[in-house]
Design a protein around this motif. Structure first.
Motif, short mmCIF file in Angstrom:
data_model
loop_
_atom_site.label_atom_id
_atom_site.label_comp_id
_atom_site.label_asym_id
_atom_site.label_seq_id
_atom_site.Cartn_x
_atom_site.Cartn_y
_atom_site.Cartn_z
N VAL A 81 0.86 -1.20 0.15
CA VAL A 81 -0.07 0.05 0.00
C VAL A 81 1.09 1.05 -0.05
O VAL A 81 1.84 1.35 0.78
CB VAL A 81 -1.18 -0.10 1.29
N GLU A 82 0.65 2.11 -1.02
CA GLU A 82 1.61 3.63 -1.00
C GLU A 82 1.04 4.40 -0.06
O GLU A 82 -0.36 4.67 0.39
CB GLU A 82 1.05 4.13 -2.49
N LEU A 83 1.90 4.90 0.75
CA LEU A 83 1.53 5.91 2.01
C LEU A 83 2.17 7.33 1.59
O LEU A 83 2.23 7.96 2.70
CB LEU A 83 1.90 5.40 3.28
N ARG A 166 -6.12 5.64 15.09
CA ARG A 166 -6.96 6.61 14.58
C ARG A 166 -7.32 7.68 15.72
O ARG A 166 -7.39 7.63 16.71
CB ARG A 166 -8.28 6.15 14.32
N HIS A 193 -3.28 8.35 12.08
CA HIS A 193 -4.04 8.73 10.99
C HIS A 193 -5.29 9.52 11.48
O HIS A 193 -6.09 9.28 12.42
CB HIS A 193 -4.94 7.24 10.46
N GLU A 198 -6.48 14.90 3.32
CA GLU A 198 -7.37 15.19 2.49
C GLU A 198 -6.96 16.69 1.97
O GLU A 198 -7.74 17.30 0.95
CB GLU A 198 -8.83 15.19 2.64
N ASP A 231 -0.07 11.64 9.18
CA ASP A 231 -0.47 12.27 7.93
C ASP A 231 -1.04 13.71 7.97
O ASP A 231 -1.85 14.02 7.23
CB ASP A 231 -1.67 11.18 7.55
N CYS A 261 0.09 9.60 3.67
CA CYS A 261 -1.38 9.58 3.04
C CYS A 261 -1.67 8.28 3.04
O CYS A 261 -0.81 7.19 3.31
CB CYS A 261 -1.29 10.20 1.88
N ASN A 262 -3.01 8.23 2.68
CA ASN A 262 -3.65 6.61 2.71
C ASN A 262 -3.75 5.84 3.88
O ASN A 262 -3.90 4.78 3.38
CB ASN A 262 -2.95 6.20 1.39
N ALA A 264 -6.00 5.53 5.79
CA ALA A 264 -7.28 4.71 6.05
C ALA A 264 -7.30 3.52 5.16
O ALA A 264 -8.47 2.69 5.57
CB ALA A 264 -8.16 5.75 5.45
N ALA A 265 -6.32 3.24 4.30
CA ALA A 265 -6.30 2.01 3.83
C ALA A 265 -5.98 0.90 4.47
O ALA A 265 -5.73 -0.48 4.41
CB ALA A 265 -5.83 2.04 2.51
N LEU A 266 -5.30 1.23 5.66
CA LEU A 266 -4.66 0.21 6.55
C LEU A 266 -5.48 -0.32 7.88
O LEU A 266 -6.27 0.25 8.03
CB LEU A 266 -3.39 0.70 7.11
#
Length: 298
Positions: A81-83, A166, A193, A198, A231, A261-262, A264-266
């Motif tokens: 996953v790219e971060l 989070r 996170h 955004e 982030d 970034c990203n 939320a995908a983890l």
């Protein structure tokens, strides 16, 4: 491998309350010596302890005894996953710092003068400050006698067990130690996170951004984390002139990765984190390709 073991006493607190103590405890060594921080990490792994917080070695001595067990082989990773943010010509990362200039040093058209027909290359020229895009801070960024990027070992940035904490920016700006309690932290990269990514490339990115508090940095340091990332525009509150989070973490040689970034995908745990910078001497920060590896060791 030598037949050395370490005998020690220890006291460990848990992030969700309580604790344990051990006396005359023994563990195998892979070398001749082991420092207190590495010994805590070692016993946590060996005992498979969870929710480990502040920990201390009370006494230790090296003894000669045969090793008792073999180390397991880790499975292979399955997904990446790219971060990290894309850095383009003119991308503004931090207000007041110049945006990068990316252009051709040697264009494909000009290169044709040097090669056979049908063969061409491009060589880029990049002019930028080191605090650009998603980047890592090492101790030299804060301390003149701290280790720079060339002096830091690769294992400080690569293939780290990791967790996500989070802290939604819509609910909190100052992220204190309470957000990190009741979590498995020791020996891990801790990625915060907030969802602030955004705002990336917008003027709002630099305004009233989420950040860690000094007590959060103290708690993470005491818990023996390996790296801390966020982030957001900065891990410290930039409205004042003090930087207690940078001061505390980098003083303990805990790298910081900002502008992730990203996240939320983890998942919250069970993945590994890598953010490797080049080996520049005399440099304390630099952009990284930050990634999470899912499905491997956890």
């Amino acid at each position: 491998m030598s037949d050395r073991r370490v005998e020690f006493d220890f006291a460990i607190e848990f992030t969700n309350g309580g604790g344990i103590q051990g006396q005359g405890f023994r563990l195998d060594l892979d070398g001749d010596e082991i420092d207190d921080a590495a010994l805590i990490d070692y016993v946590v792994r060996d005992l498979r302890l969870l929710m480990v917080g502040p920990a201390r070695i009370l006494r230790k001595r090296i003894i000669i005894e045969p090793h008792k067990r073999n180390r397991a082989v880790d499975p292979q990773p399955r997904a990446i996953v790219e971060l990290s943010h894309v850095i383009a010509d003119g991308t503004v990362t931090y207000p007041g710092l110049p945006a990068p200039r990316i252009c051709d040093f040697l264009s494909r058209e000009r290169s044709r003068e040097h090669y056979a027909p049908g063969t061409e290359f491009q060589i880029a020229a990049i002019e930028m400050v080191a605090n650009t895009g998603t980047y890592v801070d090492c101790p030299f960024h804060r301390y003149p006698d701290g280790r720079d990027l060339a002096q830091m070992p690769a294992e400080a940035f690569a293939d780290l067990e990791a967790v996500v904490v989070r802290a939604d920016h819509r609910r909190v700006r100052a992220i204190d130690a309470g957000y990190f309690r009741d979590r498995e932290l020791r020996g891990r990269a801790v990625l915060v996170h907030t969802g602030w990514d955004e705002h990336w490339t917008r003027p709002s990115y630099a305004l009233d951004h989420p950040h860690l508090t000094a007590d959060a940095a103290d708690y993470l340091r005491e818990c023996g984390v390996r790296l801390v990332g966020i982030d957001s525009m900065n891990i410290d509150d930039t409205r004042g002139r003090e930087r207690p989070v940078h001061t505390g973490l980098l003083g303990a040689e805990i790298p910081i990765v900002e502008h992730l970034c990203n996240l939320a995908a983890l998942p919250e745990d069970g993945f590994r984190f890598t953010a490797l910078p080049p080996r520049f001497a005399g440099v304390g920060t630099f952009p990284v390709r930050a990634i999470a590896t899912l499905g491997g060791r956890g």
